[in-house]
Design a protein around this motif. Sequence first.
Motif, PDB file in Angstrom:
ATOM      1  N   MET A   1     -34.251  15.053  43.507  1.00 16.79           N
ATOM      2  CA  MET A   1     -34.906  15.932  44.446  1.00 16.79           C
ATOM      3  C   MET A   1     -35.666  15.069  45.452  1.00 16.79           C
ATOM      4  O   MET A   1     -36.363  14.132  45.086  1.00 16.79           O
ATOM      5  CB  MET A   1     -35.863  16.855  43.691  1.00 16.79           C
ATOM      6  CG  MET A   1     -36.496  17.890  44.569  1.00 16.79           C
ATOM      7  SD  MET A   1     -37.655  18.996  43.714  1.00 16.79           S
ATOM      8  CE  MET A   1     -36.609  20.039  42.783  1.00 16.79           C
ATOM      9  N   SER A   2     -35.534  15.412  46.703  1.00 19.57           N
ATOM     10  CA  SER A   2     -36.186  14.619  47.744  1.00 19.57           C
ATOM     11  C   SER A   2     -37.688  14.901  47.787  1.00 19.57           C
ATOM     12  O   SER A   2     -38.169  15.922  47.298  1.00 19.57           O
ATOM     13  CB  SER A   2     -35.556  14.923  49.102  1.00 19.57           C
ATOM     14  OG  SER A   2     -35.978  16.183  49.544  1.00 19.57           O
ATOM     15  N   GLU A   3     -38.411  13.973  48.371  1.00 15.78           N
ATOM     16  CA  GLU A   3     -39.867  14.091  48.485  1.00 15.78           C
ATOM     17  C   GLU A   3     -40.262  15.319  49.297  1.00 15.78           C
ATOM     18  O   GLU A   3     -41.225  16.007  48.984  1.00 15.78           O
ATOM     19  CB  GLU A   3     -40.452  12.826  49.129  1.00 15.78           C
ATOM     20  CG  GLU A   3     -40.517  11.640  48.214  1.00 15.78           C
ATOM     21  CD  GLU A   3     -41.418  11.868  47.019  1.00 15.78           C
ATOM     22  OE1 GLU A   3     -42.526  12.394  47.179  1.00 15.78           O
ATOM     23  OE2 GLU A   3     -40.988  11.520  45.911  1.00 15.78           O
ATOM     24  N   VAL A   4     -39.538  15.606  50.345  1.00 15.45           N
ATOM     25  CA  VAL A   4     -39.823  16.747  51.217  1.00 15.45           C
ATOM     26  C   VAL A   4     -39.652  18.043  50.437  1.00 15.45           C
ATOM     27  O   VAL A   4     -40.477  18.968  50.516  1.00 15.45           O
ATOM     28  CB  VAL A   4     -38.913  16.727  52.468  1.00 15.45           C
ATOM     29  CG1 VAL A   4     -39.080  17.987  53.295  1.00 15.45           C
ATOM     30  CG2 VAL A   4     -39.180  15.499  53.305  1.00 15.45           C
ATOM     31  N   LYS A   5     -38.565  18.109  49.643  1.00 13.78           N
ATOM     32  CA  LYS A   5     -38.281  19.306  48.852  1.00 13.78           C
ATOM     33  C   LYS A   5     -39.382  19.522  47.801  1.00 13.78           C
ATOM     34  O   LYS A   5     -39.835  20.635  47.578  1.00 13.78           O
ATOM     35  CB  LYS A   5     -36.915  19.167  48.192  1.00 13.78           C
ATOM     36  CG  LYS A   5     -36.266  20.465  47.874  1.00 13.78           C
ATOM     37  CD  LYS A   5     -34.829  20.240  47.419  1.00 13.78           C
ATOM     38  CE  LYS A   5     -34.126  21.546  47.302  1.00 13.78           C
ATOM     39  NZ  LYS A   5     -32.761  21.400  46.844  1.00 13.78           N
ATOM     40  N   LYS A   6     -39.812  18.437  47.150  1.00 12.98           N
ATOM     41  CA  LYS A   6     -40.877  18.519  46.142  1.00 12.98           C
ATOM     42  C   LYS A   6     -42.171  19.002  46.785  1.00 12.98           C
ATOM     43  O   LYS A   6     -42.871  19.856  46.243  1.00 12.98           O
ATOM     44  CB  LYS A   6     -41.129  17.151  45.500  1.00 12.98           C
ATOM     45  CG  LYS A   6     -40.172  16.779  44.428  1.00 12.98           C
ATOM     46  CD  LYS A   6     -40.585  15.442  43.828  1.00 12.98           C
ATOM     47  CE  LYS A   6     -39.601  14.973  42.803  1.00 12.98           C
ATOM     48  NZ  LYS A   6     -39.960  13.663  42.243  1.00 12.98           N
ATOM     49  N   LYS A   7     -42.464  18.450  47.958  1.00 13.40           N
ATOM     50  CA  LYS A   7     -43.691  18.813  48.659  1.00 13.40           C
ATOM     51  C   LYS A   7     -43.671  20.300  49.031  1.00 13.40           C
ATOM     52  O   LYS A   7     -44.672  21.008  48.873  1.00 13.40           O
ATOM     53  CB  LYS A   7     -43.845  17.944  49.910  1.00 13.40           C
ATOM     54  CG  LYS A   7     -45.202  18.010  50.532  1.00 13.40           C
ATOM     55  CD  LYS A   7     -45.324  16.995  51.647  1.00 13.40           C
ATOM     56  CE  LYS A   7     -46.741  16.949  52.161  1.00 13.40           C
ATOM     57  NZ  LYS A   7     -46.948  15.963  53.183  1.00 13.40           N
ATOM     58  N   ASN A   8     -42.542  20.805  49.525  1.00 14.34           N
ATOM     59  CA  ASN A   8     -42.400  22.213  49.885  1.00 14.34           C
ATOM     60  C   ASN A   8     -42.558  23.114  48.657  1.00 14.34           C
ATOM     61  O   ASN A   8     -43.185  24.175  48.720  1.00 14.34           O
ATOM     62  CB  ASN A   8     -41.055  22.478  50.565  1.00 14.34           C
ATOM     63  CG  ASN A   8     -41.018  21.983  51.998  1.00 14.34           C
ATOM     64  OD1 ASN A   8     -42.058  21.761  52.614  1.00 14.34           O
ATOM     65  ND2 ASN A   8     -39.817  21.791  52.517  1.00 14.34           N
ATOM     66  N   GLU A   9     -41.977  22.673  47.558  1.00 11.39           N
ATOM     67  CA  GLU A   9     -42.061  23.438  46.316  1.00 11.39           C
ATOM     68  C   GLU A   9     -43.508  23.532  45.828  1.00 11.39           C
ATOM     69  O   GLU A   9     -43.980  24.582  45.432  1.00 11.39           O
ATOM     70  CB  GLU A   9     -41.166  22.773  45.248  1.00 11.39           C
ATOM     71  CG  GLU A   9     -40.702  23.737  44.178  1.00 11.39           C
ATOM     72  CD  GLU A   9     -39.676  23.079  43.267  1.00 11.39           C
ATOM     73  OE1 GLU A   9     -40.050  22.804  42.125  1.00 11.39           O
ATOM     74  OE2 GLU A   9     -38.531  22.861  43.718  1.00 11.39           O
ATOM     75  N   ILE A  10     -44.214  22.420  45.891  1.00 14.16           N
ATOM     76  CA  ILE A  10     -45.633  22.384  45.478  1.00 14.16           C
ATOM     77  C   ILE A  10     -46.464  23.292  46.396  1.00 14.16           C
ATOM     78  O   ILE A  10     -47.315  24.055  45.929  1.00 14.16           O
ATOM     79  CB  ILE A  10     -46.160  20.932  45.475  1.00 14.16           C
ATOM     80  CG1 ILE A  10     -45.514  20.152  44.330  1.00 14.16           C
ATOM     81  CG2 ILE A  10     -47.679  20.905  45.349  1.00 14.16           C
ATOM     82  CD1 ILE A  10     -45.795  18.656  44.356  1.00 14.16           C
ATOM     83  N   GLN A  11     -46.183  23.238  47.689  1.00 12.84           N
ATOM     84  CA  GLN A  11     -46.910  24.078  48.643  1.00 12.84           C
ATOM     85  C   GLN A  11     -46.649  25.556  48.371  1.00 12.84           C
ATOM     86  O   GLN A  11     -47.553  26.384  48.474  1.00 12.84           O
ATOM     87  CB  GLN A  11     -46.531  23.715  50.081  1.00 12.84           C
ATOM     88  CG  GLN A  11     -47.131  22.413  50.543  1.00 12.84           C
ATOM     89  CD  GLN A  11     -46.661  22.005  51.934  1.00 12.84           C
ATOM     90  OE1 GLN A  11     -45.606  22.458  52.407  1.00 12.84           O
ATOM     91  NE2 GLN A  11     -47.422  21.136  52.580  1.00 12.84           N
TER      92      GLN A  11
END
Length: 145
Positions: A1-11
């Motif tokens: 999973m990409s960093e951007v995807k992880k960040k969006n999921e956390i948000q």
Amino acid sequence: MSEVKKKNEIQNVEKKVEEGVVEVGKKFKEALSNVARHLPKANLSRSPKKDSFTIEVDLPGVKKEDINVSIEGDYLIVTAERKMKEEVKKEDYYLMESAFGKYTRTFYLPEDIDRDSIDAKYEDGRLIITFEKVASKKRRDIAVK
């Protein structure tokens, strides 16, 4: 999973948690408002003598025998129960409306209040409770000799 995807999921998770907290807050505020609406109104006043006090509690539709006033520790507790039933029987319809409810109001009594002086009377849907300061705490004038 990409960093951007992880960040969006956390948000997204943070946003859902925040929305849930806001929703719970609204529900809690609504519940408190509902409870407060059903509490009988009460007024506290001090007599011109400044040594006696009156609490007036509005209890419309309550019978005198359904009211209890008691002292528990440092608290004056007023409980009342309203049992109202209105019934209309006509040839072409039947109507029954009822309103039941139990009320409790608690008032803090400071230590300088004389518990033996507390008096309660009920008239015209209003409970009137009077009480005084302990004699040793009352104001008194001292003559100058």
